[in-house]
Design a protein around this motif. Structure first.
Motif, PDB file in Angstrom:
ATOM      1  N   ALA A  17       0.846  -1.202   0.000  1.00  0.00           N
ATOM      2  CA  ALA A  17       0.000   0.000   0.000  1.00  0.00           C
ATOM      3  C   ALA A  17       0.873   1.240   0.000  1.00  0.00           C
ATOM      4  CB  ALA A  17      -0.902  -0.012   1.245  1.00  0.00           C
ATOM      5  N   ASP A  19       0.471   4.503   0.714  1.00  0.00           N
ATOM      6  CA  ASP A  19      -0.354   5.556   1.336  1.00  0.00           C
ATOM      7  C   ASP A  19       0.525   6.762   1.647  1.00  0.00           C
ATOM      8  OD1 ASP A  19      -2.790   4.103   1.325  1.00  0.00           O
ATOM      9  OD2 ASP A  19      -2.097   2.946   3.043  1.00  0.00           O
ATOM     10  N   LYS A  41      -0.601  -0.788  -4.257  1.00  0.00           N
ATOM     11  CA  LYS A  41      -1.964  -0.301  -4.051  1.00  0.00           C
ATOM     12  C   LYS A  41      -1.937   1.224  -3.972  1.00  0.00           C
ATOM     13  CE  LYS A  41      -4.360  -0.717  -0.052  1.00  0.00           C
ATOM     14  NZ  LYS A  41      -5.029   0.581   0.187  1.00  0.00           N
ATOM     15  N   LYS A  70     -12.589   2.330  -3.645  1.00  0.00           N
ATOM     16  CA  LYS A  70     -13.838   1.901  -2.988  1.00  0.00           C
ATOM     17  C   LYS A  70     -15.041   2.683  -3.495  1.00  0.00           C
ATOM     18  CE  LYS A  70     -11.460   0.543   1.289  1.00  0.00           C
ATOM     19  NZ  LYS A  70     -10.109   1.097   1.053  1.00  0.00           N
ATOM     20  N   THR A 129     -13.450  -2.945   8.357  1.00  0.00           N
ATOM     21  CA  THR A 129     -13.037  -3.630   9.594  1.00  0.00           C
ATOM     22  C   THR A 129     -13.080  -2.696  10.795  1.00  0.00           C
ATOM     23  OG1 THR A 129     -10.802  -3.238   8.814  1.00  0.00           O
ATOM     24  CG2 THR A 129     -11.642  -5.463   8.583  1.00  0.00           C
ATOM     25  N   VAL A 165     -12.247  -7.818  -0.395  1.00  0.00           N
ATOM     26  CA  VAL A 165     -11.193  -7.428   0.533  1.00  0.00           C
ATOM     27  C   VAL A 165     -11.705  -7.841   1.907  1.00  0.00           C
ATOM     28  CG1 VAL A 165      -9.861  -5.508   1.483  1.00  0.00           C
ATOM     29  CG2 VAL A 165     -10.623  -5.439  -0.903  1.00  0.00           C
ATOM     30  N   PRO A 187      -5.857  -7.198   4.061  1.00  0.00           N
ATOM     31  CA  PRO A 187      -5.001  -6.194   4.714  1.00  0.00           C
ATOM     32  C   PRO A 187      -4.919  -6.473   6.217  1.00  0.00           C
ATOM     33  CG  PRO A 187      -7.176  -5.279   4.343  1.00  0.00           C
ATOM     34  CD  PRO A 187      -7.254  -6.744   3.983  1.00  0.00           C
ATOM     35  N   GLY A 188      -4.300  -5.558   6.951  1.00  0.00           N
ATOM     36  CA  GLY A 188      -4.189  -5.727   8.405  1.00  0.00           C
ATOM     37  C   GLY A 188      -3.141  -6.773   8.748  1.00  0.00           C
ATOM     38  N   ARG A 190       0.490  -7.941  10.047  1.00  0.00           N
ATOM     39  CA  ARG A 190       1.609  -7.512  10.901  1.00  0.00           C
ATOM     40  C   ARG A 190       2.437  -8.731  11.282  1.00  0.00           C
ATOM     41  NH1 ARG A 190       0.159  -3.565   9.020  1.00  0.00           N
ATOM     42  NH2 ARG A 190      -0.293  -1.534   9.948  1.00  0.00           N
ATOM     43  N   GLN A 199      -4.160  -0.586  13.231  1.00  0.00           N
ATOM     44  CA  GLN A 199      -4.890  -1.795  12.862  1.00  0.00           C
ATOM     45  C   GLN A 199      -5.263  -2.550  14.129  1.00  0.00           C
ATOM     46  OE1 GLN A 199      -6.012  -2.450  10.054  1.00  0.00           O
ATOM     47  NE2 GLN A 199      -4.622  -1.913   8.390  1.00  0.00           N
ATOM     48  N   VAL A 217      -2.172  -7.398   1.677  1.00  0.00           N
ATOM     49  CA  VAL A 217      -1.855  -5.974   1.536  1.00  0.00           C
ATOM     50  C   VAL A 217      -1.060  -5.543   2.762  1.00  0.00           C
ATOM     51  CG1 VAL A 217      -2.770  -3.627   1.416  1.00  0.00           C
ATOM     52  CG2 VAL A 217      -3.961  -5.490   0.239  1.00  0.00           C
ATOM     53  N   VAL A 218       0.129  -5.024   2.539  1.00  0.00           N
ATOM     54  CA  VAL A 218       0.961  -4.538   3.638  1.00  0.00           C
ATOM     55  C   VAL A 218       1.416  -3.124   3.293  1.00  0.00           C
ATOM     56  CG1 VAL A 218       2.989  -4.954   5.067  1.00  0.00           C
ATOM     57  CG2 VAL A 218       1.764  -6.898   4.064  1.00  0.00           C
ATOM     58  N   GLY A 219       1.226  -2.207   4.239  1.00  0.00           N
ATOM     59  CA  GLY A 219       1.644  -0.827   4.019  1.00  0.00           C
ATOM     60  C   GLY A 219       2.827  -0.454   4.882  1.00  0.00           C
ATOM     61  N   ARG A 220       2.531   0.202   6.004  1.00  0.00           N
ATOM     62  CA  ARG A 220       3.578   0.798   6.837  1.00  0.00           C
ATOM     63  C   ARG A 220       4.690  -0.144   7.309  1.00  0.00           C
ATOM     64  NH1 ARG A 220      -1.062   3.459  10.304  1.00  0.00           N
ATOM     65  NH2 ARG A 220      -1.979   1.508   9.543  1.00  0.00           N
ATOM     66  N   PRO A 221       4.379  -1.430   7.616  1.00  0.00           N
ATOM     67  CA  PRO A 221       5.498  -2.295   8.034  1.00  0.00           C
ATOM     68  C   PRO A 221       6.586  -2.393   6.955  1.00  0.00           C
ATOM     69  CG  PRO A 221       3.411  -3.318   8.593  1.00  0.00           C
ATOM     70  CD  PRO A 221       3.083  -2.106   7.753  1.00  0.00           C
TER      71      PRO A 221
HETATM   72  O1  C5P Z   1      -0.119   0.397   6.691  1.00  0.00           O
HETATM   73  P1  C5P Z   1      -1.084  -0.752   6.716  1.00  0.00           P
HETATM   74  O2  C5P Z   1      -0.412  -2.100   6.500  1.00  0.00           O
HETATM   75  O3  C5P Z   1      -1.977  -0.738   7.926  1.00  0.00           O
HETATM   76  O4  C5P Z   1      -2.001  -0.496   5.416  1.00  0.00           O
HETATM   77  C1  C5P Z   1      -3.117  -1.292   5.132  1.00  0.00           C
HETATM   78  C2  C5P Z   1      -3.781  -0.788   3.887  1.00  0.00           C
HETATM   79  O5  C5P Z   1      -4.942  -1.571   3.647  1.00  0.00           O
HETATM   80  C3  C5P Z   1      -4.234   0.668   3.952  1.00  0.00           C
HETATM   81  O6  C5P Z   1      -4.036   1.216   2.659  1.00  0.00           O
HETATM   82  C4  C5P Z   1      -5.704   0.577   4.287  1.00  0.00           C
HETATM   83  O7  C5P Z   1      -6.438   1.632   3.711  1.00  0.00           O
HETATM   84  C5  C5P Z   1      -6.100  -0.739   3.648  1.00  0.00           C
HETATM   85  N1  C5P Z   1      -7.245  -1.411   4.273  1.00  0.00           N
HETATM   86  C6  C5P Z   1      -7.250  -1.805   5.595  1.00  0.00           C
HETATM   87  N2  C5P Z   1      -8.345  -2.430   6.139  1.00  0.00           N
HETATM   88  C7  C5P Z   1      -9.414  -2.667   5.388  1.00  0.00           C
HETATM   89  C8  C5P Z   1      -9.424  -2.291   4.042  1.00  0.00           C
HETATM   90  C9  C5P Z   1      -8.307  -1.654   3.526  1.00  0.00           C
HETATM   91  O8  C5P Z   1      -6.278  -1.609   6.310  1.00  0.00           O
HETATM   92  N3  C5P Z   1     -10.448  -3.301   5.919  1.00  0.00           N
END
Ligand code: C5P
Length: 249
Positions: A17, A19, A41, A70, A129, A165, A187-188, A190, A199, A217-221
Motif C-alpha cells: 500500500a 499511502d 496499491k 472503494k 473492519t 477485501v 489487509p491488516g 503484521r 490496525q 496488503v501490507v503498508g507501513r510495516p
Molecule cells: O499500513 P497498513 O499495512 O496498515 O495499510 C493497510 C492498507 O490496507 C491501507 O491502505 C488501508 O487503507 C487498507 N485497508 C485496511 N483495512 C481494510 C481495508 C483496507 O487496512 N479493511
C-alpha cells in the motif's frame, strides 16, 4: 478469476500500500521495492492529492496496480469509474458491497468495457473492519458482523464480482461460502515483531496465507521500515513459511 492466482509465487501475492500524500513519495517507495513485490496499491490519499499520476506512472513502468478507491455511487457512475480503471490498466479495483447488486453488476460490466488489455479484478469491500457491532446497530444493519460479511460476499459473487477485501479472521467463512475461485485480498497484516499501528484485527503473513488469502496488503510495516526492500523480503519469507501449499484452500 482465481485460477491464475493460486499458483503465483508468494512474492507475486504481496501488495504494498502506497499511502502517501504525494506521488513523488509513492514513486520513491515503489522504486525501492521494484521486482520484490507483486503489486502496488494506490488509495484515496494520494489519488485525492494528485489524481491518477502515481497509478499511471507505475503502470507505464510495468508494475501491477490495485486502484483502491472503494467506489460507492449510482450504478451508472460506478460503471464509468470501473471502465476508467480498466482503461488505465489497473489489475484490481474495488467497490462497496453496500452499493447493492445493481451497482456491483454495473461495476463488473464497466471493468469489461475498458479497452486496455486484461479486465481488472473487481473486488467488494464488505464491512469496513473499523465497524463494530454497535456501529452496525446504529446503521440499522442487522446480524453479527461476521454474518453480514458472508452475506455480502455471496451477494458480490452472485453480482459477478471477482472477490472481496477481507480481514484474516473472515477468510475461512468467506472461503466456505464462496468457494475456492473467489479472490480474497487481506489487509491488516503484521509480523509478530512489528507494531500494529491503528490496525486492530491483525494477522501474521503466515496466518493469513494459511487461512486461505490469495493476496496480502501490507503498508507501513514495509514502506515505513528503515530498509523497505529488506522488510518486503522478510514478509515474503513469512508467506513462504506457510505449511499448506501456496493458495491452497
Ligand atoms: O499500513 P497498513 O499495512 O496498515 O495499510 C493497510 C492498507 O490496507 C491501507 O491502505 C488501508 O487503507 C487498507 N485497508 C485496511 N483495512 C481494510 C481495508 C483496507 O487496512 N479493511
Amino acid at each position: 478469476m482465481r485460477a491464475e492466482e493460486v499458483n503465483l509465487p508468494a512474492r507475486e501475492k504481496l501488495i504494498v500500500a502506497l499511502d502517501f500524500p504525494t506521488a513523488e513519495a509513492g514513486i520513491e517507495a515503489a522504486e525501492k521495492l521494484r521486482g520484490r513485490v507483486g503489486m502496488f496499491k494506490v488509495g484515496s490519499e494520494v489519488f485525492t492529492a494528485e489524481g491518477p499520476l502515481l497509478a499511471r506512472y507505475l503502470i507505464a513502468s510495468g508494475e501491477q496496480v490495485f486502484l483502491d478507491l472503494k467506489f460507492h455511487d449510482i450504478p451508472n457512475t460506478v460503471r464509468g469509474a470501473c471502465r476508467q480503471a480498466a482503461e488505465m490498466g489497473a489489475r484490481m479495483t474495488n467497490v462497496h458491497a453496500s452499493g447493492g447488486r445493481k451497482m456491483m453488476e454495473a461495476a463488473a460490466e464497466g471493468a469489461r468495457e475498458g479497452r486496455s488489455g486484461a479486465k481488472p479484478l473487481v473486488l467488494a469491500v464488505t464491512l469496513l473492519t473499523s465497524l463494530s457491532a454497535q456501529d452496525l446497530d446504529e446503521l440499522g444493519i442487522s446480524g453479527a458482523p461476521e454474518d453480514v460479511v458472508v452475506r455480502w460476499s455471496r451477494l458480490a459473487q452472485s453480482a459477478g464480482l471477482d472477490g472481496v477485501v477481507a480481514s484474516a479472521r473472515e477468510i475461512a467463512a468467506i472461503r466456505r461460502a464462496c468457494g475456492p475461485r473467489f479472490v480474497i485480498v487481506t489487509p491488516g497484516i503484521r509480523s509478530a515483531a512489528s507494531p500494529s499501528n491503528d490496525q486492530v484485527r491483525t494477522a501474521t503473513p503466515r496466518a493469513a496465507m494459511e487461512a486461505g488469502a490469495d493476496y496480502l496488503v501490507v503498508g507501513r510495516p514495509i514502506t515505513g521500515a528503515p530498509e523497505p526492500a529488506a522488510a518486503a523480503d522478510s514478509v515474503v519469507k513469512e508467506m513462504e513459511a506457510t505449511a499448506a501449499s501456496p493458495g491452497s484452500s
